[in-house]
Write a protein that holds these residues in place. Structure first.
Motif, PDB file in Angstrom:
ATOM      1  N   PRO A  35       0.841  -1.206   0.000  1.00 34.99           N
ATOM      2  CA  PRO A  35       0.000   0.000   0.000  1.00 34.99           C
ATOM      3  C   PRO A  35       0.869   1.246   0.000  1.00 34.99           C
ATOM      4  O   PRO A  35       1.976   1.239   0.521  1.00 34.99           O
ATOM      5  CB  PRO A  35      -0.799  -0.115   1.299  1.00 34.99           C
ATOM      6  CG  PRO A  35      -0.046  -1.054   2.156  1.00 34.99           C
ATOM      7  CD  PRO A  35       0.732  -1.956   1.246  1.00 34.99           C
ATOM      8  N   PRO A  36       0.376   2.321  -0.587  1.00 35.29           N
ATOM      9  CA  PRO A  36       1.167   3.549  -0.605  1.00 35.29           C
ATOM     10  C   PRO A  36       1.426   4.038   0.814  1.00 35.29           C
ATOM     11  O   PRO A  36       0.603   3.847   1.708  1.00 35.29           O
ATOM     12  CB  PRO A  36       0.301   4.541  -1.378  1.00 35.29           C
ATOM     13  CG  PRO A  36      -1.046   3.944  -1.445  1.00 35.29           C
ATOM     14  CD  PRO A  36      -0.923   2.464  -1.212  1.00 35.29           C
ATOM     15  N   ALA A  37       2.573   4.627   0.993  1.00 35.42           N
ATOM     16  CA  ALA A  37       2.933   5.124   2.323  1.00 35.42           C
ATOM     17  C   ALA A  37       1.959   6.222   2.736  1.00 35.42           C
ATOM     18  O   ALA A  37       1.418   6.943   1.902  1.00 35.42           O
ATOM     19  CB  ALA A  37       4.355   5.674   2.298  1.00 35.42           C
ATOM     20  N   ARG A  38       1.771   6.314   4.011  1.00 33.05           N
ATOM     21  CA  ARG A  38       0.893   7.374   4.513  1.00 33.05           C
ATOM     22  C   ARG A  38       1.555   8.710   4.276  1.00 33.05           C
ATOM     23  O   ARG A  38       2.761   8.861   4.393  1.00 33.05           O
ATOM     24  CB  ARG A  38       0.665   7.182   6.007  1.00 33.05           C
ATOM     25  CG  ARG A  38      -0.249   6.033   6.321  1.00 33.05           C
ATOM     26  CD  ARG A  38      -0.551   5.961   7.782  1.00 33.05           C
ATOM     27  NE  ARG A  38      -1.105   7.220   8.258  1.00 33.05           N
ATOM     28  CZ  ARG A  38      -1.091   7.591   9.529  1.00 33.05           C
ATOM     29  NH1 ARG A  38      -0.565   6.820  10.433  1.00 33.05           N
ATOM     30  NH2 ARG A  38      -1.596   8.742   9.888  1.00 33.05           N
ATOM     31  N   LEU A  39       0.771   9.674   3.932  1.00 31.81           N
ATOM     32  CA  LEU A  39       1.304  11.015   3.723  1.00 31.81           C
ATOM     33  C   LEU A  39       1.698  11.619   5.061  1.00 31.81           C
ATOM     34  O   LEU A  39       1.058  11.351   6.089  1.00 31.81           O
ATOM     35  CB  LEU A  39       0.258  11.896   3.045  1.00 31.81           C
ATOM     36  CG  LEU A  39      -0.127  11.490   1.631  1.00 31.81           C
ATOM     37  CD1 LEU A  39      -1.261  12.378   1.130  1.00 31.81           C
ATOM     38  CD2 LEU A  39       1.068  11.602   0.709  1.00 31.81           C
ATOM     39  N   PRO A  40       2.756  12.428   5.052  1.00 32.48           N
ATOM     40  CA  PRO A  40       3.138  13.074   6.313  1.00 32.48           C
ATOM     41  C   PRO A  40       2.053  14.036   6.779  1.00 32.48           C
ATOM     42  O   PRO A  40       1.221  14.481   6.010  1.00 32.48           O
ATOM     43  CB  PRO A  40       4.431  13.823   5.962  1.00 32.48           C
ATOM     44  CG  PRO A  40       4.537  13.811   4.490  1.00 32.48           C
ATOM     45  CD  PRO A  40       3.612  12.766   3.956  1.00 32.48           C
ATOM     46  N   GLU A  41       2.126  14.362   8.028  1.00 34.32           N
ATOM     47  CA  GLU A  41       1.133  15.271   8.594  1.00 34.32           C
ATOM     48  C   GLU A  41       1.269  16.655   7.974  1.00 34.32           C
ATOM     49  O   GLU A  41       2.353  17.064   7.558  1.00 34.32           O
ATOM     50  CB  GLU A  41       1.333  15.365  10.107  1.00 34.32           C
ATOM     51  CG  GLU A  41       1.036  14.073  10.826  1.00 34.32           C
ATOM     52  CD  GLU A  41       1.253  14.215  12.325  1.00 34.32           C
ATOM     53  OE1 GLU A  41       1.200  15.360  12.837  1.00 34.32           O
ATOM     54  OE2 GLU A  41       1.466  13.193  12.960  1.00 34.32           O
ATOM     55  N   MET A  42       0.176  17.388   7.945  1.00 32.92           N
ATOM     56  CA  MET A  42       0.161  18.735   7.376  1.00 32.92           C
ATOM     57  C   MET A  42       1.138  19.658   8.117  1.00 32.92           C
ATOM     58  O   MET A  42       1.778  20.508   7.512  1.00 32.92           O
ATOM     59  CB  MET A  42      -1.251  19.325   7.422  1.00 32.92           C
ATOM     60  CG  MET A  42      -2.219  18.682   6.432  1.00 32.92           C
ATOM     61  SD  MET A  42      -1.707  18.894   4.731  1.00 32.92           S
ATOM     62  CE  MET A  42      -1.951  20.639   4.530  1.00 32.92           C
ATOM     63  N   ARG A  43       1.273  19.468   9.405  1.00 36.26           N
ATOM     64  CA  ARG A  43       2.183  20.308  10.201  1.00 36.26           C
ATOM     65  C   ARG A  43       3.610  20.173   9.690  1.00 36.26           C
ATOM     66  O   ARG A  43       4.323  21.166   9.506  1.00 36.26           O
ATOM     67  CB  ARG A  43       2.096  19.909  11.680  1.00 36.26           C
ATOM     68  CG  ARG A  43       3.010  20.695  12.593  1.00 36.26           C
ATOM     69  CD  ARG A  43       2.991  20.135  14.015  1.00 36.26           C
ATOM     70  NE  ARG A  43       3.351  18.726  14.092  1.00 36.26           N
ATOM     71  CZ  ARG A  43       4.612  18.271  14.093  1.00 36.26           C
ATOM     72  NH1 ARG A  43       5.618  19.091  13.961  1.00 36.26           N
ATOM     73  NH2 ARG A  43       4.852  16.981  14.191  1.00 36.26           N
ATOM     74  N   ILE A  44       4.030  18.940   9.398  1.00 38.64           N
ATOM     75  CA  ILE A  44       5.387  18.707   8.902  1.00 38.64           C
ATOM     76  C   ILE A  44       5.569  19.336   7.523  1.00 38.64           C
ATOM     77  O   ILE A  44       6.594  19.966   7.245  1.00 38.64           O
ATOM     78  CB  ILE A  44       5.699  17.197   8.873  1.00 38.64           C
ATOM     79  CG1 ILE A  44       5.710  16.657  10.303  1.00 38.64           C
ATOM     80  CG2 ILE A  44       7.015  16.912   8.168  1.00 38.64           C
ATOM     81  CD1 ILE A  44       5.823  15.150  10.387  1.00 38.64           C
ATOM     82  N   LEU A  45       4.566  19.192   6.667  1.00 41.24           N
ATOM     83  CA  LEU A  45       4.656  19.787   5.336  1.00 41.24           C
ATOM     84  C   LEU A  45       4.759  21.308   5.424  1.00 41.24           C
ATOM     85  O   LEU A  45       5.534  21.935   4.687  1.00 41.24           O
ATOM     86  CB  LEU A  45       3.450  19.382   4.491  1.00 41.24           C
ATOM     87  CG  LEU A  45       3.389  17.916   4.068  1.00 41.24           C
ATOM     88  CD1 LEU A  45       2.088  17.634   3.333  1.00 41.24           C
ATOM     89  CD2 LEU A  45       4.572  17.557   3.200  1.00 41.24           C
ATOM     90  N   ARG A  46       4.002  21.930   6.311  1.00 41.27           N
ATOM     91  CA  ARG A  46       4.059  23.392   6.466  1.00 41.27           C
ATOM     92  C   ARG A  46       5.438  23.838   6.956  1.00 41.27           C
ATOM     93  O   ARG A  46       5.982  24.848   6.503  1.00 41.27           O
ATOM     94  CB  ARG A  46       2.965  23.856   7.425  1.00 41.27           C
ATOM     95  CG  ARG A  46       1.601  23.860   6.773  1.00 41.27           C
ATOM     96  CD  ARG A  46       0.579  24.596   7.620  1.00 41.27           C
ATOM     97  NE  ARG A  46      -0.709  24.515   6.989  1.00 41.27           N
ATOM     98  CZ  ARG A  46      -1.744  23.828   7.456  1.00 41.27           C
ATOM     99  NH1 ARG A  46      -1.627  23.170   8.588  1.00 41.27           N
ATOM    100  NH2 ARG A  46      -2.886  23.803   6.807  1.00 41.27           N
ATOM    101  N   GLU A  47       6.013  23.074   7.894  1.00 40.80           N
ATOM    102  CA  GLU A  47       7.338  23.411   8.401  1.00 40.80           C
ATOM    103  C   GLU A  47       8.381  23.305   7.290  1.00 40.80           C
ATOM    104  O   GLU A  47       9.294  24.152   7.199  1.00 40.80           O
ATOM    105  CB  GLU A  47       7.716  22.501   9.570  1.00 40.80           C
ATOM    106  CG  GLU A  47       6.946  22.799  10.841  1.00 40.80           C
ATOM    107  CD  GLU A  47       7.280  21.837  11.970  1.00 40.80           C
ATOM    108  OE1 GLU A  47       8.277  21.090  11.869  1.00 40.80           O
ATOM    109  OE2 GLU A  47       6.546  21.845  12.974  1.00 40.80           O
TER     110      GLU A  47
END
Length: 126
Positions: free
Chosen positions: A106-118
Protein backbone atom coordinates in the motif's frame (compact mmCIF):
# COMPACT_ATOMS: atom_id res chain seq x y z
CA UNK A 1 -28.43 -24.40 -40.36
CA UNK A 2 -24.85 -23.76 -41.38
CA UNK A 3 -23.15 -25.54 -38.46
CA UNK A 4 -20.83 -22.68 -37.51
CA UNK A 5 -19.77 -22.52 -33.86
CA UNK A 6 -18.04 -19.18 -34.31
CA UNK A 7 -19.50 -15.84 -35.32
CA UNK A 8 -16.94 -13.38 -36.76
CA UNK A 9 -18.62 -10.39 -35.13
CA UNK A 10 -19.78 -11.94 -31.86
CA UNK A 11 -16.69 -14.11 -31.24
CA UNK A 12 -16.73 -17.64 -29.85
CA UNK A 13 -20.16 -18.86 -28.85
CA UNK A 14 -18.92 -20.20 -25.51
CA UNK A 15 -20.54 -18.27 -22.71
CA UNK A 16 -18.43 -17.18 -19.72
CA UNK A 17 -20.44 -19.29 -17.27
CA UNK A 18 -19.52 -22.37 -19.29
CA UNK A 19 -15.83 -21.67 -18.59
CA UNK A 20 -16.46 -21.57 -14.85
CA UNK A 21 -18.97 -24.40 -14.63
CA UNK A 22 -21.69 -21.92 -13.68
CA UNK A 23 -19.78 -20.62 -10.66
CA UNK A 24 -19.62 -16.91 -9.97
CA UNK A 25 -17.42 -16.87 -6.86
CA UNK A 26 -13.84 -18.13 -6.62
CA UNK A 27 -13.41 -21.28 -4.58
CA UNK A 28 -15.20 -22.57 -1.49
CA UNK A 29 -13.06 -20.35 0.75
CA UNK A 30 -14.50 -17.16 -0.73
CA UNK A 31 -11.13 -15.84 -1.83
CA UNK A 32 -11.42 -12.27 -3.10
CA UNK A 33 -9.23 -11.07 -5.94
CA UNK A 34 -8.92 -7.29 -6.17
CA UNK A 35 -8.17 -5.89 -9.60
CA UNK A 36 -4.69 -4.90 -8.44
CA UNK A 37 -3.91 -8.23 -6.74
CA UNK A 38 -0.70 -9.66 -8.19
CA UNK A 39 -0.59 -13.23 -9.49
CA UNK A 40 2.52 -15.33 -10.14
CA UNK A 41 3.03 -19.03 -10.86
CA UNK A 42 4.12 -20.86 -7.73
CA UNK A 43 7.57 -22.36 -8.39
CA UNK A 44 6.78 -25.19 -5.96
CA UNK A 45 3.68 -26.18 -7.96
CA UNK A 46 3.37 -29.47 -9.77
CA UNK A 47 4.76 -29.91 -13.24
CA UNK A 48 3.14 -29.91 -16.64
CA UNK A 49 1.49 -33.27 -15.92
CA UNK A 50 -0.91 -31.63 -13.49
CA UNK A 51 -1.40 -28.68 -15.83
CA UNK A 52 -2.56 -31.04 -18.58
CA UNK A 53 -5.62 -31.82 -16.44
CA UNK A 54 -6.62 -28.14 -16.40
CA UNK A 55 -8.97 -26.48 -18.86
CA UNK A 56 -7.65 -24.33 -21.70
CA UNK A 57 -8.55 -21.09 -19.93
CA UNK A 58 -6.68 -22.16 -16.80
CA UNK A 59 -3.61 -23.03 -18.87
CA UNK A 60 -3.80 -19.72 -20.71
CA UNK A 61 -3.79 -17.79 -17.41
CA UNK A 62 -0.87 -19.85 -16.14
CA UNK A 63 1.06 -19.12 -19.32
CA UNK A 64 0.53 -15.40 -18.88
CA UNK A 65 1.68 -15.53 -15.24
CA UNK A 66 4.72 -17.69 -15.96
CA UNK A 67 6.79 -14.95 -17.61
CA UNK A 68 6.04 -12.11 -15.22
CA UNK A 69 3.83 -11.08 -12.33
CA UNK A 70 0.42 -9.98 -13.59
CA UNK A 71 -2.45 -8.18 -11.92
CA UNK A 72 -5.96 -9.59 -12.11
CA UNK A 73 -6.98 -6.67 -14.35
CA UNK A 74 -4.06 -7.32 -16.74
CA UNK A 75 -4.89 -11.02 -16.93
CA UNK A 76 -8.52 -10.29 -17.76
CA UNK A 77 -7.55 -7.81 -20.46
CA UNK A 78 -4.86 -10.03 -21.99
CA UNK A 79 -7.09 -13.11 -21.97
CA UNK A 80 -10.05 -11.10 -23.30
CA UNK A 81 -12.25 -12.55 -20.55
CA UNK A 82 -14.59 -10.86 -18.07
CA UNK A 83 -12.94 -10.09 -14.73
CA UNK A 84 -15.49 -12.27 -12.90
CA UNK A 85 -14.51 -15.29 -14.98
CA UNK A 86 -10.80 -14.64 -14.41
CA UNK A 87 -11.41 -14.41 -10.65
CA UNK A 88 -13.15 -17.80 -10.60
CA UNK A 89 -10.42 -19.42 -12.71
CA UNK A 90 -7.70 -17.91 -10.51
CA UNK A 91 -9.50 -19.26 -7.46
CA UNK A 92 -9.25 -22.74 -8.97
CA UNK A 93 -5.55 -22.27 -9.69
CA UNK A 94 -4.90 -20.92 -6.18
CA UNK A 95 -6.68 -23.84 -4.52
CA UNK A 96 -4.75 -26.32 -6.66
CA UNK A 97 -1.49 -24.63 -5.61
CA UNK A 98 -0.51 -23.46 -9.10
CA UNK A 99 -0.33 -19.73 -8.34
CA UNK A 100 0.41 -17.33 -5.51
CA UNK A 101 -1.57 -14.14 -5.06
CA UNK A 102 -0.34 -11.07 -3.20
CA UNK A 103 -1.45 -7.52 -2.76
CA UNK A 104 0.87 -4.72 -3.79
CA UNK A 105 2.45 -2.72 -1.03
CA UNK A 106 0.00 0.00 0.00
CA UNK A 107 1.17 3.55 -0.60
CA UNK A 108 2.93 5.12 2.32
CA UNK A 109 0.89 7.37 4.51
CA UNK A 110 1.30 11.01 3.72
CA UNK A 111 3.14 13.07 6.31
CA UNK A 112 1.13 15.27 8.59
CA UNK A 113 0.16 18.73 7.38
CA UNK A 114 2.18 20.31 10.20
CA UNK A 115 5.39 18.71 8.90
CA UNK A 116 4.66 19.79 5.34
CA UNK A 117 4.06 23.39 6.47
CA UNK A 118 7.34 23.41 8.40
CA UNK A 119 9.20 22.16 5.32
CA UNK A 120 7.59 24.85 3.12
CA UNK A 121 8.42 27.54 5.68
CA UNK A 122 12.00 26.28 5.88
CA UNK A 123 12.36 26.39 2.09
CA UNK A 124 10.95 29.91 1.97
CA UNK A 125 13.45 31.02 4.63
CA UNK A 126 16.33 29.98 2.38
Amino acid sequence: MNGQWYDAEAGPLVRPYAMTGGRTKPGPHGVRFDLIALVVVDPAAGGTGEEALLGPEHRALLGRCRDEIQSVAELAADADLPVGVVRVLLGDLLEAGHVKVSRPVPPARLPEMRILREVIEGLRAL
